[in-house]
Design a protein around this motif. Structure first.
Motif, PDB file in Angstrom:
ATOM      1  N   PRO A 127      -2.863  -6.056  -2.222  1.00  0.00           N
ATOM      2  CA  PRO A 127      -3.172  -5.010  -1.230  1.00  0.00           C
ATOM      3  C   PRO A 127      -1.985  -4.811  -0.288  1.00  0.00           C
ATOM      4  O   PRO A 127      -1.073  -5.642  -0.218  1.00  0.00           O
ATOM      5  CB  PRO A 127      -4.378  -5.586  -0.480  1.00  0.00           C
ATOM      6  CG  PRO A 127      -4.257  -7.070  -0.640  1.00  0.00           C
ATOM      7  CD  PRO A 127      -3.573  -7.319  -1.952  1.00  0.00           C
ATOM      8  N   GLU A 128      -1.996  -3.712   0.458  1.00  0.00           N
ATOM      9  CA  GLU A 128      -0.944  -3.469   1.442  1.00  0.00           C
ATOM     10  C   GLU A 128      -1.130  -4.449   2.598  1.00  0.00           C
ATOM     11  O   GLU A 128      -2.248  -4.622   3.099  1.00  0.00           O
ATOM     12  CB  GLU A 128      -1.010  -2.029   1.941  1.00  0.00           C
ATOM     13  CG  GLU A 128       0.265  -1.581   2.624  1.00  0.00           C
ATOM     14  CD  GLU A 128       0.263  -0.112   3.001  1.00  0.00           C
ATOM     15  OE1 GLU A 128       1.224   0.323   3.665  1.00  0.00           O
ATOM     16  OE2 GLU A 128      -0.709   0.597   2.650  1.00  0.00           O
ATOM     17  N   LEU A 129      -0.041  -5.101   2.996  1.00  0.00           N
ATOM     18  CA  LEU A 129      -0.115  -6.187   3.980  1.00  0.00           C
ATOM     19  C   LEU A 129       0.607  -5.842   5.271  1.00  0.00           C
ATOM     20  O   LEU A 129       1.527  -5.014   5.302  1.00  0.00           O
ATOM     21  CB  LEU A 129       0.503  -7.463   3.396  1.00  0.00           C
ATOM     22  CG  LEU A 129      -0.073  -7.966   2.070  1.00  0.00           C
ATOM     23  CD1 LEU A 129       0.755  -9.131   1.555  1.00  0.00           C
ATOM     24  CD2 LEU A 129      -1.535  -8.376   2.223  1.00  0.00           C
ATOM     25  N   GLU A 130       0.173  -6.522   6.346  1.00  0.00           N
ATOM     26  CA  GLU A 130       0.922  -6.476   7.602  1.00  0.00           C
ATOM     27  C   GLU A 130       2.216  -7.274   7.439  1.00  0.00           C
ATOM     28  O   GLU A 130       2.355  -8.060   6.504  1.00  0.00           O
ATOM     29  CB  GLU A 130       0.092  -7.101   8.739  1.00  0.00           C
ATOM     30  CG  GLU A 130      -1.069  -6.245   9.206  1.00  0.00           C
ATOM     31  CD  GLU A 130      -0.632  -5.079  10.092  1.00  0.00           C
ATOM     32  OE1 GLU A 130       0.447  -5.173  10.702  1.00  0.00           O
ATOM     33  OE2 GLU A 130      -1.379  -4.079  10.145  1.00  0.00           O
ATOM     34  N   GLU A 131       3.159  -7.060   8.359  1.00  0.00           N
ATOM     35  CA  GLU A 131       4.363  -7.890   8.374  1.00  0.00           C
ATOM     36  C   GLU A 131       3.946  -9.350   8.530  1.00  0.00           C
ATOM     37  O   GLU A 131       2.844  -9.650   8.980  1.00  0.00           O
ATOM     38  CB  GLU A 131       5.268  -7.485   9.540  1.00  0.00           C
ATOM     39  CG  GLU A 131       5.826  -6.087   9.422  1.00  0.00           C
ATOM     40  CD  GLU A 131       6.862  -5.954   8.326  1.00  0.00           C
ATOM     41  OE1 GLU A 131       7.645  -6.901   8.136  1.00  0.00           O
ATOM     42  OE2 GLU A 131       6.876  -4.910   7.645  1.00  0.00           O
TER      43      GLU A 131
END
Length: 576
Positions: free
Chosen positions: A539-543
């Motif tokens: 999935p798209e992740l935070e930094e």
């Protein structure tokens, strides 16, 4: 919209727009070329008209033909000089032997009237001297060998009418600047109107390019920029993916990546930093495809055999160091893999250019470790691209790709061969049942009998990545830990690792050992607040969370760099 743009490109590049002979048009058509590509459209007329040109174009755009075609037509438009021992009219200097061979081949493909020669180091001098005695129209070569022939008075360059410097920036990188200028000194006289037409081609334009232009080119030279400062410098038909992977996992991961993104019969180039790594990866047991390495320690003759074998499909995976990074226009390369982000961004531009050639769509995958995240961003910024972060192929992805390849292999078996195995097949069906017997055969044929599940977060074998979604935004990972512990107990502390926030902080993802999956799934019950599932893709992740530096997380006891819970949570500092 895309169809309209393509039609416009074909319209601009129509053969009828250019002074191309019917013979050349027939040769282009025979090779599946229906119109000239943009770089060829922009450069053809200036080169044909005799103007000096600096052309900056992306790798993989048909750059070689952009100078080969107008020069061929120019030479063929005048009466042919068939004398033995005639000196070349065209000199093309390139940085590597492999590129010299490729450029000479491109010239030969589109003219039957002109004599083309290719000189490079490592090849016998006698053969090249024999060619010089016969006479040459177009000479392609590397600076070192051309300089040798000039210094030994075997090669006369005073009658050269056209000089091409291809991959100029790479010549500079390899330290050829001085040799190139010595060679040019044999063909140019200061202030003379009879100096050769000079053509400089490069993906990037360092200062030396302009120094050469000022010294050897006419003041009114034409500059053609098909890159631009703010545009993407890589081929636009390439999809750029990035997979986080520890160096210790790299060899094992490669086989799965190639299987899923290229298949058993697709062609893949893998670039790595050292000769040792190239050799080790080529002999890596996890690769199901045949692989060979290419680097500077391999004798020249063997390098040529290796490249020919790769082009002809004798083996599917070429594992190379920088020596093969530029200029090798190997058609229909399906996949390029970088084993680590290159420190030199120009290297990435040229390496990724091995796929997505001349309008084809290709994939370039860059493996990186967590500490190389900044290097990856530097490549993105300077190359004008954005990497799509993806996880390593899942076991399901590998099985799907492997079974597809296995089915194709079965379909290719001739009926006459099938008869020999009919009795054994009937026995297997009686023992296992038709579906189980065929499934076992497919698994064996595909080589996928032993597939490891890997983390989507960092490619570590034996781990599965989970996604825990939350109905509200979380301000601390402590909230996710509390949600997990409420259902899975304190022991979850030793099972969960590598926790990361999802983009928007409406959940987290993390790894657990594969053998813990069933137990966790049995214990867990989704609620209105929490939903837990196995991640099918990254999935798209935070930094990366900054709280790690403030003592919120500790490094895992067995997997360095993984975020796990610590006593900070147990002491009552629970965030939300």
């Amino acid at each position: 919209m895309f169809f309209k743009e393509l039609t416009e490109e074909a319209k601009e590049g129509a053969f009828s727009n250019f002074p191309l002979s019917q013979n050349t048009i027939n040769l282009l058509t025979a090779r599946g070329i229906k119109y000239l590509f943009p770089v060829q459209v922009k450069t053809f007329q200036p080169i044909y008209d005799g103007k000096d040109v600096i052309a900056q174009a992306r790798t993989g755009t048909g750059k070689t033909l952009s100078f080969a075609l107008p020069l061929i037509e120019k030479l063929q438009s005048v009466s042919q000089d068939g004398r033995r021992g005639r000196a070349p009219k065209v000199l093309v200097l390139v940085p590597t032997r492999e590129l010299a061979i490729q450029v000479a081949k491109d010239f030969k493909n589109f003219t039957k009237k002109l004599s083309i020669a290719c000189f490079y180091g490592g090849a016998p001098y006698k053969e090249q001297l024999d060619v010089l005695k016969s006479g040459i129209d177009i000479l392609v070569g590397t600076p070192g060998r051309i300089k040798d022939h000039v210094q030994n008075s075997k090669l006369e360059l005073s009658s050269v009418k056209h000089v091409v410097l291809d991959e100029v920036d790479h010549m500079l990188d390899m330290g050829f600047a001085e040799q190139v200028e010595e060679i040019l000194g044999s063909s140019y006289k200061k202030g003379s109107e009879n100096n050769p037409q000079t053509l400089l081609f490069s993906a990037t334009c360092p200062r030396w390019v302009y120094d050469v232009a000022k010294k050897y080119m006419r003041a009114e030279y034409e500059q053609i920029d098909l890159v631009g400062k703010k545009t993407q410098r890589t081929a636009t038909t390439v999809e750029h993916l990035a997979i986080q992977c520890r160096s210790s996992q790299r060899a094992g991961v490669l086989g799965d990546i190639i299987q899923v993104y290229s298949g058993t019969h697709g062609r893949t180039i893998v670039f790595c930093e050292t000769k040792k790594e190239a050799n080790e990866l080529a002999m890596n047991a996890s690769l199901k495809q045949d692989a060979q390495s290419l680097h500077g320690d391999i004798p020249q003759k063997q390098r040529e055999i290796t490249l020919k074998g790769f082009r002809n499909g004798v083996f599917e995976v070429l594992i190379a160091t920088n020596v093969a990074a530029r200029g090798l226009d190997i058609p229909e390369v399906d996949l390029v893999i970088q084993c680590s982000p290159p420190k030199d961004v120009d290297s990435y531009i040229h390496r990724s250019g091995r796929t997505g050639r001349a309008g084809r769509t290709g994939i370039c995958i860059c493996l990186f470790q967590r500490r190389e995240e900044d290097l990856l961003k530097q490549v993105e910024h300077k190359a004008g691209i954005t990497f799509k972060r993806v996880g390593v192929p899942s076991a399901t992805d590998v099985i799907k790709a492997s079974s597809s390849d296995a089915k194709k292999l079965l379909e290719a078996v001739p009926p006459s061969a099938v008869d020999y195995f009919r009795k054994s097949a009937e026995e297997l069906i009686d023992e296992k049942g038709a579906v189980a017997a065929l499934a076992a055969a497919l698994a064996h044929i595909s080589g996928a009998a032993h597939i490891q599940q890997r983390s989507l977060l960092n490619s570590t074998a034996g781990f599965v990545t989970m996604v825990l979604k939350c109905s509200i935004e979380m301000h601390s990972m402590g909230y996710a830990w509390r949600g997990l512990k409420e259902q899975l107990g304190e022991e979850v502390d030793n099972k969960v690792s590598a926790m990361r926030f999802l983009k928007g902080k409406m959940g987290v993802c993390f790894d657990i050992p594969v053998d813990e999956l069933s137990s966790i799934q049995e214990q867990w019950r989704d609620t209105r607040r929490w939903q837990l599932s196995v991640a099918s893709e990254l999935p798209e992740l935070e930094e990366y969370p900054q709280e790690a530096a403030r003592g919120f997380s500790r490094f895992g006891n067995s997997r360095q760099g993984d975020f796990k819970r610590n006593s900070w949570f147990k002491s009552g500092n629970r965030g939300l």
